[in-house]
Design a protein around this motif. Structure first.
Motif, short mmCIF file in Angstrom:
data_model
loop_
_atom_site.label_atom_id
_atom_site.label_comp_id
_atom_site.label_asym_id
_atom_site.label_seq_id
_atom_site.Cartn_x
_atom_site.Cartn_y
_atom_site.Cartn_z
N THR A 89 0.82 -1.21 0.00
CA THR A 89 0.00 0.00 0.00
C THR A 89 0.85 1.26 0.00
O THR A 89 0.33 2.36 -0.16
CB THR A 89 -0.88 0.02 1.26
OG1 THR A 89 -0.04 -0.16 2.40
CG2 THR A 89 -1.91 -1.09 1.23
N ASN A 90 2.17 1.11 0.19
CA ASN A 90 3.07 2.26 0.36
C ASN A 90 2.66 3.14 1.53
O ASN A 90 2.80 4.36 1.50
CB ASN A 90 3.18 3.09 -0.93
CG ASN A 90 3.89 2.31 -2.01
OD1 ASN A 90 4.40 1.22 -1.75
ND2 ASN A 90 3.92 2.84 -3.21
N ASP A 91 2.13 2.49 2.54
CA ASP A 91 1.81 3.18 3.78
C ASP A 91 3.12 3.56 4.46
O ASP A 91 4.13 2.88 4.31
CB ASP A 91 1.00 2.22 4.68
CG ASP A 91 0.01 2.96 5.54
OD1 ASP A 91 0.20 4.17 5.75
OD2 ASP A 91 -0.95 2.33 6.00
N PRO A 100 -15.86 -6.51 5.75
CA PRO A 100 -15.62 -6.31 4.32
C PRO A 100 -14.86 -7.47 3.67
O PRO A 100 -14.10 -8.18 4.34
CB PRO A 100 -14.78 -5.03 4.28
CG PRO A 100 -14.20 -4.87 5.64
CD PRO A 100 -15.09 -5.60 6.60
N VAL A 101 -15.10 -7.66 2.40
CA VAL A 101 -14.33 -8.64 1.61
C VAL A 101 -13.66 -7.91 0.45
O VAL A 101 -14.10 -6.85 0.04
CB VAL A 101 -15.22 -9.78 1.06
CG1 VAL A 101 -15.75 -10.65 2.16
CG2 VAL A 101 -16.38 -9.22 0.24
N THR A 102 -12.60 -8.49 -0.06
CA THR A 102 -11.89 -7.89 -1.19
C THR A 102 -12.63 -8.21 -2.49
O THR A 102 -13.54 -9.05 -2.51
CB THR A 102 -10.46 -8.43 -1.30
OG1 THR A 102 -10.54 -9.81 -1.69
CG2 THR A 102 -9.72 -8.32 0.01
N LEU A 150 -11.28 -9.16 4.14
CA LEU A 150 -10.31 -8.07 4.19
C LEU A 150 -9.91 -7.82 5.64
O LEU A 150 -10.74 -7.47 6.47
CB LEU A 150 -10.91 -6.80 3.58
CG LEU A 150 -10.04 -5.55 3.64
CD1 LEU A 150 -8.79 -5.71 2.78
CD2 LEU A 150 -10.82 -4.33 3.20
N LYS A 162 -22.05 -10.58 5.30
CA LYS A 162 -23.27 -9.83 5.57
C LYS A 162 -23.69 -9.98 7.03
O LYS A 162 -24.05 -9.01 7.69
CB LYS A 162 -24.37 -10.35 4.64
CG LYS A 162 -25.53 -9.40 4.54
CD LYS A 162 -26.56 -9.87 3.53
CE LYS A 162 -27.81 -9.08 3.83
NZ LYS A 162 -28.91 -9.35 2.97
N ARG A 175 -9.18 6.43 12.66
CA ARG A 175 -9.43 4.99 12.65
C ARG A 175 -8.21 4.22 13.14
O ARG A 175 -8.33 3.17 13.74
CB ARG A 175 -9.80 4.51 11.26
CG ARG A 175 -11.18 4.97 10.81
CD ARG A 175 -11.46 4.55 9.39
NE ARG A 175 -11.05 3.18 9.17
CZ ARG A 175 -9.93 2.82 8.54
NH1 ARG A 175 -9.15 3.72 8.02
NH2 ARG A 175 -9.63 1.56 8.41
N ALA A 209 -12.28 -6.02 10.54
CA ALA A 209 -12.61 -4.66 10.95
C ALA A 209 -13.56 -4.64 12.15
O ALA A 209 -13.58 -3.68 12.91
CB ALA A 209 -13.22 -3.90 9.79
N VAL A 210 -14.35 -5.70 12.30
CA VAL A 210 -15.27 -5.76 13.43
C VAL A 210 -14.57 -6.42 14.61
O VAL A 210 -14.03 -7.52 14.48
CB VAL A 210 -16.54 -6.55 13.04
CG1 VAL A 210 -17.48 -6.69 14.22
CG2 VAL A 210 -17.24 -5.86 11.88
N ARG A 227 -0.20 -2.45 -11.04
CA ARG A 227 -0.62 -1.05 -11.04
C ARG A 227 0.60 -0.14 -10.95
O ARG A 227 0.70 0.86 -11.67
CB ARG A 227 -1.55 -0.80 -9.85
CG ARG A 227 -2.08 0.60 -9.82
CD ARG A 227 -3.00 0.85 -8.63
NE ARG A 227 -3.04 2.28 -8.37
CZ ARG A 227 -3.03 2.83 -7.16
NH1 ARG A 227 -3.01 2.08 -6.09
NH2 ARG A 227 -3.05 4.13 -7.03
N LYS A 264 -20.97 -8.16 9.05
CA LYS A 264 -20.63 -6.79 8.61
C LYS A 264 -19.14 -6.61 8.45
O LYS A 264 -18.56 -5.63 8.90
CB LYS A 264 -21.17 -5.74 9.60
CG LYS A 264 -22.62 -5.92 9.96
CD LYS A 264 -23.49 -5.69 8.78
CE LYS A 264 -24.92 -6.08 9.06
NZ LYS A 264 -25.67 -6.36 7.84
N ASP A 297 -4.38 10.92 5.19
CA ASP A 297 -5.07 9.96 4.34
C ASP A 297 -6.10 10.63 3.45
O ASP A 297 -6.34 10.20 2.32
CB ASP A 297 -5.77 8.88 5.19
CG ASP A 297 -4.80 8.15 6.10
OD1 ASP A 297 -3.93 8.81 6.68
OD2 ASP A 297 -4.93 6.92 6.24
#
Lengths: 1031, 205
Positions: free
Chosen positions: A62-64, A887-889, A895, A882, A531, A907-908, A319, A885, A558
């Protein structure tokens, strides 16, 4: 208190764990262990923790900003009352046995007392003796009295005894005079410390490729040949050039940059035949950043194979190459020459054997990772075995366990690997320690206490604003001093400052000091994202005696400097606006009461394959109840499709052993033939409904089961991709690697008269049907090729590949396969192999045509067996995503919460992932990740309570008309209507409220407000967003 | 030559999806126009209908509300409630003869940084093309502010909010979360309250 585990462990176990090595893996292990209820000694040989990650400018894919994401962890470790960081120290002996070791540490003197040093830096200023700055790869100078880097933890200076004039000649002592704190200790002595510990985690990191290898490429001879580590420091804002890539010879920007891969890796001449696994990605990261530094530069990368098999790596690599106009050449220039004067000459041969030469201004050597220099010493002291490359030897099915029980190896010492894998292993090892020492959990720990909170209710707002440069991440785009000066003019602001890195430990100390000195009662930090960094600053506020709700962040990185990199003025205006909005909101913040919620001390693991079994056993071994559910009628998952690992063992046997252990473990309830139908709740308090599938449960329950649990691990696995081309399904001679595995384990492993086997890599992967690389297929192809060669050396095997991704020690197999005569032919996606299957019977031999770049012509092979190396697809995550709750890639994998530092958390809170549900990975990687998920998942269970952020709703009874709309719309039953005399009123059940705010938005009389996200606070942000609207 | 108008855009992003998507756009260095100012809220369900209206009154040329995809709300159905509030905003904008395109509610999941960038870039271009609020609508500034303040007060008032409660209740009953259905519900439940606003509809059709 946790009940003792049912086993025969002696009570004399120690609840202390020693972690050797303070890099990201060691720090993560220490933090996890502390959270699991153990006291930790974190032993670091240098003067500060942070390791190599602290020296990186950015992290792929991500080049974070590397230090930005690492610093909060370092600070957390530094302030954790249960972690003692011992610097400049090494392990010199380890006696005893698992559970009760005696570790002896030799501690070198720092000559500056860490307890007293304020980190002011006067000693460095006055120190007469210049030395090379090791942190900056000796590209600049520091002094004998120094600190490694500004954000170092501990934030204390130290003296290099080899250079110090006073220590060597008694001729200086200026630092002692200049130090106002009186921290200089020239009489500091070496100490030997003996500590009783229950387990040891070895995380000493990796060593550097020897200089002899680098010299062969002109390093040390030509100034403009740099190692990747040197280049990394040049890119970094806190580096020797302040973030300017200036080539050493003339300080000019290089216009033609070359990256040479596999320096000291995949090279038998230097003894490192393995692949270092990380260089392909870090090179493209560095190339991308070189492009950011200079839009005009010509950048070339020389690869043997592009090995980017990690999650999302291929997409990031492609990319980067496309967007940054990077030139990629498949070749390995053997040396760097300087024949033309002022430029570096590279010569190379392409696939067809044609020779090329070109001049470059700067050559970067992508050096590999080696076993640490002290590996042998560590092995000897800790009593563990090393592998033939001097890395820690661990088992394929116990990847974190060394040859000595109770001693674990994680991170690059266990084999070359990237940051997330190191972090994963660290969490896994922490979980294993917690399993080993479950009976002495919390026996040695202390509870961290914060000072009492200052009552600020009666005070006028006194806001402090801290604007972060974040190195050059913000400062390179936004005019930070201007934003700081502007902040000072805002109403309510009594103090404003800018910091190079607001998240560093010394800044936290300063924050506490300034909060007290200026009697601040609100804090605004303009930096990165709340976050990721809010918890860090909130902890600092609590240390300063302020309620954590009195904090607000302005996201000027960000959502500003990073997304408006080419519009510096507009970005500065935006930063001013965001700070103004944050201050306006901060003035209206009020302290909020903390709530503490109990945790149901049990877990649910979804998926009974290798990952799920391992995770469940990890949890159960740590002493917590665990329900393991599996959709199929049998446990074991798809590892059972594999018949031999690369070491010649049968994975099915290993999985069966896990199945037996899980079924017989008193703390594990196994339910098969069932599915998760519903899940509700939150970390600590989930309720799940489990239903029988297909009416055919073998050992499952009769009907639905409802269970309560505190955490959940998703180990739902993946499935083999089914190919749709190359004659698959048309001829029985065309099969997948998985099918070949079964065949090779059978009686008739190969067809009669088998002479020719062809394997095609990346079938369905890397932009075919699946966009990603499936990671394991190259290794599997090589393994199976060797199996065939073992059965019959006469069989000719051709592997058609795009890039052979036999990363890590798998490279040995690749070399062995070539030595056994396996032919590897590269194809490009533009010219894929063509397969013709003739005849209706399906028994005829498929004809494979492929362009061979070495011959420069098409070659044909009539294959007795055509083996398709097919990828891995995720099990459809939609339903679970779902329900939970999460996220998925785009590739349908879960994710993770942070790709680098929270690789198994979702994330949860309270939800974790491992195995193929996270991304394709090998058996040993899956086991380590599942152990990590088990370790992480037990943290809330071990703590027994959670303190969620108090952002809950509250009802003003005077305004409430008792209409009940809030109660009706609240899905969490967190608002109740009650009778107050004759009147109906609403009230919040704080423990149930999640803080969404639907009740507030729907309340007809605006009687409901949300903690921290108040109506007035948001209105204040609205009123101040537009500079023209502000008087 | 006309220079492109540089609009003021105010955004309300939910913590779990759109705000995260915006962060991930940053981490990935995806560039977008610098016009957006973001207010973080935990859920779009927290969006009080008065917020976007107040934003327009405070000088925004466009308002963006970003949440989780329908069915993926971290709080299950907060974004459906946001659709109710959004429908009211659109209804009010139409009555004020302000282009309804100045208010956008859209979705980007935590994994969709590029999608967030696409939405914001397109929205910024759209608002830029519309020009300053009021000018495109041919409204005098003072008049425009008065009308918007009236709408803010209406959105804070019991009548409209009771209408929204009824619309939300109906939506939850029918489980039809399509934008058309939601806006029809809001129109149905709030029309009377809206028509009775401001001196017998002096400012409003």
């Amino acid at each position: 208190m946790n009940a003792p585990v049912l086993n025969n462990k002696a009570v004399s176990h120690s609840g202390v764990v020693m972690v050797i090595g303070g890099g990201v893996a060691g720090v993560q292990a220490a933090l996890d262990l502390s959270a699991l209820g153990y006291r930790v000694y974190l032993v670091e040989k240098s003067a500060a923790v942070g390791g190599v990650m602290a020296r990186l400018d950015k992290t792929f894919p991500t080049n974070d900003c590397s230090l930005c994401i690492l610093a909060p962890k370092l600070v957390e470790a530094g302030r954790d009352a249960n972690i003692e960081i011992i610097t400049k120290s090494e392990l010199i002996s380890l006696t005893g046995e698992a559970g009760k070791f005696n570790a002896v540490i030799k501690k070198q003197p720092r000559y500056i007392d860490s307890e007293i040093c304020t980190g002011c830096g006067q000693c460095t200023l006055y120190c007469l003796q210049k030395i090379g700055d090791n942190y900056n790869e000796n590209l600049n100078f520091t002094h004998a009295a120094h600190i490694d880097y500004a954000q170092a933890v501990p934030t204390s200076y130290y003296i290099d005894p080899k250079a110090c004039l006073q220590l060597n000649y008694q001729t200086c002592g200026l630092c002692a005079v200049s130090c106002r704190a009186g921290a200089i200790r020239f009489d500091d002595q070496e100490e030997i410390v003996s500590i009783a510990v229950g387990a040891v985690i070895l995380a000493p990191g990796f060593g550097r490729i020897s200089e002899d290898v680098l010299r062969a490429y002109g390093w040390g001879k030509f100034e403009d040949v740099l190692t990747a580590f040197e280049h990394e420091r040049l890119m970094c804002a806190s580096g020797p050039t302040g973030g300017v890539i200036a080539r050493p010879s003339d300080n000019c920007h290089p216009k033609r940059i070359a990256f040479l891969q596999c320096i000291g890796s995949r090279d038998e001449n230097c003894g490192n035949n393995y692949c270092s696994s990380v260089c392909c990605m870090y090179a493209v990261k560095q190339a991308t950043l070189a492009r950011e530094h200079d839009p005009e530069a010509e950048i070339t990368l020389f690869y043997m194979d592009v090995r980017t098999p990690g999650k999302g790596f291929d997409a990031a690599w492609e990319r980067a190459v496309a967007e940054n106009n990077l030139r990629v050449i498949h070749a390995r220039p053997p040396r760097v020459e300087n024949v033309f004067g002022g430029a570096l000459l590279l010569t190379w041969a392409d696939d067809s054997g044609r020779h090329h030469y070109e001049k470059f201004d700067l050559v970067v050597l992508s050096q590999g990772l080696e076993a640490p220099d002290e590996a042998e010493n560590i092995a000897l002291t800790a009593g563990i075995d090393l592998n033939h490359y001097q890395f820690a030897a661990t088992g394929f099915y116990a990847p974190l366990e060394t040859s000595r029980p109770g001693v674990y190896a994680v991170g690059a010492f266990q084999g070359p690997k990237d940051i997330p894998e190191s972090v994963t292993q660290a969490s896994g090892a922490a979980g294993l320690c917690s399993g080993l020492l479950a009976d002495v959990r919390n026996s040695e720990t202390v509870v961290r206490a914060f000072p009492a909170e200052r009552d600020v209710a009666a005070e006028e707002p006194r806001v402090g604003v801290f604007v972060c440069h974040c190195g050059i991440n913000i400062g390179g785009v936004v005019n930070v001093p201007e934003v700081r000066a502007y902040a000072k003019t805002l109403p309510g602001v009594v103090y404003a400052a800018d910091n190079l890195y607001s998240c560093s430990q010394d800044t936290q100390g300063q924050l506490v000091k300034i909060i007290k000195e200026y009697k601040l009662n609100r804090l605004v930090v303009a930096a990165c994202s709340p976050r990721t960094h809010e918890p860090l600053f909130q902890a600092t506020m609590r240390e300063a005696g302020l309620n954590r709700a009195l904090f607000e962040m302005a996201n000027i990185r960000d959502q500003c400097s990073w997304v408006h990199m080419h519009e510096k003025e507009a970005a500065t205006v935006k930063a001013r606006d965001l700070v103004r909005m944050a201050v306006a909101k901060a003035c209206l913040l009020t302290p909020l009461e903390e709530q503490e919620l109990p945790v149901t001390p049990s877990a649910l693991v979804v998926g009974g394959g290798l990952a799920g079994l391992t995770a469940a056993l990890s949890i159960a071994d740590q002493g917590f109840e665990c329900t393991l559910i599996e959709r199929a009628k049998k446990l074991g998952g798809r590892t059972l499709l594999l018949t031999m690992d690369r070491h010649g063992k049968d994975p099915r046997q290993a999985v069966r052993e896990l199945m037996d252990r899980a079924r017989n473990h008193p703390k594990i309830t196994v339910l098969t033939g069932v599915e998760l139908a519903n899940i509700s709740g939150y970390v600590g308090n989930f309720t799940s409904t489990i239903v029988v599938v297909n009416n055919g449960a073998v050992t499952g329950p009769k009907g639905n089961t409802v269970i309560n649990h505190g955490v959940v691990i998703l180990a739902t696995g993946g499935k083999p991709y089914i190919p749709r081309k190359f004659g698959y399904g048309e001829s029985k001679r065309v099969l997948t690697q998985i099918e070949l595995e079964k065949r090779l384990a059978g009686k008739k492993a190969l067809p009669a008269d088998c002479r020719q086997v062809v394997m095609i890599q990346c079938v369905g992967s890397r932009g075919d049907d699946l966009s990603y690389c499936s990671r394991v297929c190259c290794g599997q192809a090589v393994k199976n090729a060797l199996r065939i060669k073992n059965l019959n050396p006469e069989v000719q095997i051709t592997v058609l590949y795009r890039d052979m991704r036999t990363y890590g020690f798998m490279e040995d197999d690749y070399r062995q396969a070539r030595e056994h005569g396996v032919i590897f032919t590269r194809y490009t996606p533009e010219r894929p192999p063509i397969v013709a299957v003739s005849g209706q019977s399906g028994g005829s031999k498929p004809l494979v045509k492929v362009f061979d770049p070495i011959i420069g012509d098409e070659v044909e092979r009539r294959a007795d067996l055509l083996v398709l190396s097919t990828g891995i697809e995720a099990d459809d995550p939609a339903l679970l995503a779902k329900l939970l709750k999460v996220p998925v890639t785009a590739d349908k994998f879960f994710l993770e919460a942070h790709v680098k530092l929270r690789p198994v958390d979702l994330a949860v809170d309270g939800v974790y992932v491992c195995g193929l549900a996270h991304s394709p990975k090998s058996i040993d990687e899956t086991i380590a990740q599942a152990q990590a998920a088990g370790g992480r998942a037990c943290q809330p269970l071990a703590q027994g309570r959670i303190t969620p952020e108090p952002i809950v709703s509250s009802v003003d009874p005077d305004k409430c008309v008792g209409c009940g709309a809030c109660e009706m719309f609240c899905l969490y039953k967190a608002i109740q209507i009650y009778k107050d005399g004759k009147k109906r009123k609403a009230r919040t059940i704080t423990a149930l409220c999640k803080g969404c705010g639907v009740c507030a938005a729907r309340c007809p009389t605006l009687a409901i407000d949300m903690g921290r996200f108040t109506y007035d606070g948001i209105m204040a942000q609205i009123h101040t967003f537009n500079p023209q609207g502000v008087e | 030559m006309t220079t492109e108008y540089n609009p003021h855009i105010l955004g309300f992003l939910c913590n779990w999806c759109c705000y995260t998507a915006a962060d991930s756009a940053g981490v990935g260095r995806y560039q977008y126009p610098p016009n957006l100012r973001v207010i973080r809220i935990m859920c779009t369900g927290r969006l009080d209908p008065s917020f976007p209206l107040e934003g327009l009154a405070a000088g925004a040329d466009g308002i963006f509300v970003g949440g989780c995809h329908p069915g993926e709300c971290h709080y299950q159905d907060g974004n459906y409630h946001a659709l109710i509030s959004a429908s009211l905003i659109h209804e009010m904008l139409e009555r004020l003869r302000i282009s309804r395109e100045r208010f956008l509610i859209d979705w980007a999941s935590a994994a969709e940084g590029p999608n967030f960038v696409r939405i914001i870039t397109a929205f910024t271009a759209k608002i830029s093309a519309l020009g300053p609020l009021g000018q495109a609508e041919g409204k005098e500034q003072g008049e425009l502010r008065r009308q918007l303040s009236l709408m803010v007060e209406a959105a804070r008032g019991r009548k409209i909010r009771t209408g929204l409660i009824n619309a939300s209740r109906e939506m939850m009953k029918t489980k039809d979360f399509s934008r058309e259905a939601v806006s029809a519900l809001v129109h149905d439940k709030c029309a009377k309250a809206l028509s009775n606003l401001g001196a017998g509809g002096k400012y409003i059709l």
